[in-house]
Write an enzyme that holds these catalytic residues in place. Structure first.
Site, PDB file in Angstrom:
ATOM      1  N   VAL A  41       0.845  -1.198   0.000  1.00  0.00           N
ATOM      2  CA  VAL A  41       0.000   0.000   0.000  1.00  0.00           C
ATOM      3  C   VAL A  41       0.880   1.247   0.000  1.00  0.00           C
ATOM      4  O   VAL A  41       1.866   1.330   0.743  1.00  0.00           O
ATOM      5  CB  VAL A  41      -0.921   0.018   1.242  1.00  0.00           C
ATOM      6  N   CYS A  74       3.627   0.745   2.615  1.00  0.00           N
ATOM      7  CA  CYS A  74       4.341  -0.432   2.124  1.00  0.00           C
ATOM      8  C   CYS A  74       4.250  -1.603   3.095  1.00  0.00           C
ATOM      9  O   CYS A  74       5.045  -2.556   3.020  1.00  0.00           O
ATOM     10  CB  CYS A  74       5.806  -0.109   1.823  1.00  0.00           C
TER      11      CYS A  74
END
Length: 230
Positions: free
Chosen positions: A85, A184
């Site tokens: 993400v 992330c």
């Protein structure tokens, strides 16, 4: 693998919705994959607030409730790049190279390192010492990520890779927006920006950062850039 500078079309999109930039990427990528075009292309863009979830990501890494995402007008998209993400938003310089990689040895690892090198050089130009972190793609200042990298590579029938997606460099990005996610998927690491590192309050100058990145990209990839209409 050539040692001569090759031509790359540089398309400056300015501020553009994520979906529109993704459509441009996909259209150019499909041309290269189908063999109906051979033009190396790079898109430079800034997005409105957007969370993207890569192939290795999870919606569990979006920690803000839907009401908060709606309040800040945040778009959420699942995308086909690698990684987890991440966040895109105003004050962030984003680069999407749509390249076929034979001129660079058809080497994805080398390509990712070259993108990282572009960001490292651009940051050095404004006085920030940034580096890679073993095992964690992107560019870091200490334990804080300043530039995210997420790449997708697909093969032509010849076996040559075609790239899409790219890098996102935090310049004057609102870092509070990263609190809506676990960036992330790394809960033990932070994020930073050029503004935070240098204590700057000036607004984001897209054209200035684009010029810096053009110089770095030209040198690192050994290319000649051709400006193109968006």
């Amino acid at each position: 693998m050539t040692t001569e500078a090759i031509s790359v079309r540089w398309v400056s999109l300015g501020r553009l919705a994520y979906d529109d930039a993704l459509a441009a990427q996909q259209a150019q990528s499909e041309k290269l994959l189908a063999g109906s075009g051979d033009e190396q292309t790079v898109y430079a863009v800034e997005h409105p607030p957007t969370i993207t979830i890569g192939r290795g990501g999870s919606r569990d890494h979006i920690v803000a409730p839907p009401s908060e995402l709606e309040r800040i007008d945040m778009t959420v998209r699942e995308v086909d790049r690698g990684g987890d993400v991440t966040y895109h938003g105003p004050g962030q310089f984003v680069l999407y190279p749509i390249l076929h990689l034979e001129p660079w040895g058809n080497d994805i690892g080398r390509y990712v390192r070259m993108l990282e090198e572009c960001a490292i050089r651009v940051l050095a130009e404004v006085g920030i010492t940034a580096d890679r972190m073993e095992g964690f793609p992107g560019v870091w200042v200490g334990n804080n990520k300043i530039c995210a990298i997420g790449v997708r590579a697909r093969r032509r029938p010849s076996g040559e890779f075609v790239t899409s997606h790219g890098i996102a460099l935090n310049v004057t990005t609102d870092l509070s927006h990263f609190q809506t996610i676990i960036p992330c998927g790394l809960a033990d690491k932070g994020v930073t920006s050029v503004a935070q590192e240098l204590g700057l309050t000036e607004p984001f100058d897209f054209a200035a950062w684009e010029k810096r990145m053009q110089h770095a990209f030209t040198d690192v990839f050994n290319v000649q850039l051709q400006a193109a209409a968006s």
